[in-house]
Design a protein around this motif. Structure first.
Motif: not given
Ligand SMILES: Cc1cc2nc3c(=O)[nH]c(=O)nc-3n(C[C@H](O)[C@H](O)[C@H](O)COP(=O)(O)OP(=O)(O)OC[C@H]3O[C@@H](n4cnc5c(N)ncnc54)[C@H](O)[C@@H]3O)c2cc1C
Length: 464
Positions: A279-284, A315-318, A366-367
């Motif tokens: 799993c990852s956390h992505i920030v613009p 932010s996004i968690v994917v 980016k991650t």
């Protein structure tokens, strides 16, 4: 296959959710273990903590005396799957229910779909009533279908359940072709379904409940792996629970041990298997970025899918990335190595938003963090909940197959009632297909490996 090992001792890959550990993260209520307890709960994740929460609620509502309870956790509080997941509270109205309709009939399928759907209002109410600061958002999940094959499969399941008037289907909306791409904002969407869902910060939710529990006098012992339990109680009715820090005599034991259940309940070997996920956390990089008001699942095949939540901080968690590593069975199946990333998948989330979402091409997203976690996959695809077959006063709530958020909380309520009031499983309101039974332990099918074999015969479309 050997039983699962215990949770690894060393540090796990740090998840976004566990960035700021709570004061109870490594807490021990007493320097030594109590010698006796009415109830020992093994595991301080969503299942263990929710079960104790419901036991205490039941005592309050029914004016029952509060039993002495000890929670034994191998590592830190909420350091297993719950502290390392995608944060998506996404009931499944049609995918698993369509499978259950084929194997157990339409009533069982409807029961499962309705039970999952009822988790969204139940968690919303819990968060509101208790003023829990856990970033809960009520939203819709957009289930995006990226290939003709998965589109046809999902549509067939939906049509089947619609025809049978399964009530949750009233909440499911469908769009196809250009409308699906417009509605989802996902490039190349062939179709999409949407339905009510939520997302939240799982670690904050569980640690809030745990704080209340500890304040009510429950004895929490972190860094205390249970290494064995006896099958048969002694002459005084006690079950000995062994740990490297000494033993506890318990009147009742609850196994909330998910992926690791077979380490101490060997009868669950090849029934609940540790499966590693990433799993990852992505920030613009640049703001503003296009709004994402919904949460997502992006599917390219039956085993090839990704899940995504947009957090309100932008932010996004994917999570997912299976297309990168699934063929290499040892990298995920029967694997408890949450101290390492999955090598083949570790760059999968770089540029993810730019690849899939319209308008994100120049976002600079980016991650920020990437981590692994261990899910408890059940070999018949369904959790094992209720009395442990052949063991008196022992209960299990485990095997949530990477999908516990809309299943655990109300299962825990059912288990609390079984433990405290002797309620029969059938009277708890839990789906019949969740009930732990000897027949399920004797069943040799393994849908995890069947899915894996099938994907080897029909190679994945490289959509994700
Ligand atoms: C990467 C990833 C992404 C996921 N994303 C989602 C999602 O978005 N939505 C969703 O619905 N589900 C998701 N899941 C699944 C979900 O997190 C689980 O179904 C749920 O958290 C299970 O809760 P649990 O309490 O049963 O298990 P856990 O949280 O794993 O808790 C079990 C606990 O028991 C402890 N334990 C085990 N054995 C022993 C022992 N012998 N002695 C003492 N302690 C022991 C473990 O250390 C652990 O803390 C995901 C899981 C992962 C790993």
């Amino acid at each position: 296959m050997a039983p699962s090992p215990l949770p690894l001792k060393g540090a796990s890959t740090p998840s976004f959710w566990r960035s700021n550990p709570h004061a109870l993260d490594e807490y021990r209520s007493t320097p030594n273990l109590p010698s006796k307890a009415d109830i020992v709960v093994i595991g301080a994740g969503y299942a263990g903590v929710s079960t104790v929460h419901h036991i205490l609620q039941l005592c309050k509502e029914k004016r029952l005396p509060i039993p002495s309870i000890a929670i034994l956790e191998a590592r830190q509080a909420c350091s297993g799957a719950t502290g390392r997941n995608g944060g998506q509270l996404k009931p499944d109205p049609y995918n698993r229910p369509a499978t259950v309709a084929a194997s157990h009939g339409i009533e069982a399928a409807a029961e499962l779909a309705e039970f999952e759907a009822s988790h969204v209002p139940a968690i919303k109410k819990l968060v509101e009533d208790e003023h829990i600061d856990c970033d809960f958002v009520l939203t819709r999940c957009v289930d995006v279908l990226l290939t003709d094959d998965i589109y046809a499969r999902m549509k067939a399941g939906v049509d089947l359940l619609r025809k049978a008037n399964v009530s949750v289907m009233k909440d499911v909306y469908f769009a196809s072709g250009a409308k699906a791409e417009q509605l989802s904002g996902v490039k190349g969407a062939k179709g999409c379904f949407t339905y009510t869902a939520g997302h939240l910060y799982p670690y904050k939710l569980i640690l809030h409940l745990l704080s209340n529990i500890v304040s009510a006098g429950v004895n929490l012992q972190t860094h205390t792996p249970v290494t064995a339990t006896v099958k048969v109680p002694d002459a005084d009715g006690y079950i000995t629970v062994s740990t490297p820090r000494g033993n506890i005599k318990a009147s009742k034991v609850i196994y909330a041990t998910n992926a690791y259940t077979s380490a101490i309940l060997p009868e669950f070997t090849e029934k609940i298997v540790p499966v590693r996920g990433i799993c990852s956390h992505i920030v613009p990089g640049k703001t503003p970025t296009p709004l994402l008001p919904n949460s997502y699942i992006l599917r390219a095949g039956t085993v090839e899918y990704e899940y995504l939540i947009p957090r309100l901080d932008g932010s996004i968690v994917v999570g997912g990335a299976r297309s990168k590593y699934y063929r290499d069975r040892d990298s995920w199946y029967s694997n408890v190595e949450d101290d390492k990333l999955i090598e083949k998948a570790k760059h999968h989330f770089d540029g993810y938003m730019q690849r899939f979402f319209h308008g994100w091409e120049h976002s600079g997203a980016k991650t920020n963090k990437i981590w692994t976690g261990i899910m408890g996959y059940s070999t018949d695809g369904l959790p094992h909940v209720g009395k442990v077959p052949g063991r008196e006063n022992q209960f299990v709530i485990a095997g949530f197959t990477g999908h516990g958020m809309p299943q655990v909380f109300l299962s825990a309520k059912g288990v609390a009632s079984m433990v405290m009031e002797g309620t029969r499983f059938a009277d708890t309101g839990m789906p019949r297909v969740f009930e732990a039974s000897q027949a399920r332990l004797d069943d040799e099918k393994n849908v995890i490996l069947e899915g894996w074999e099938a994907s080897r015969m029909a190679p994945m479309e490289a959509k994700l």
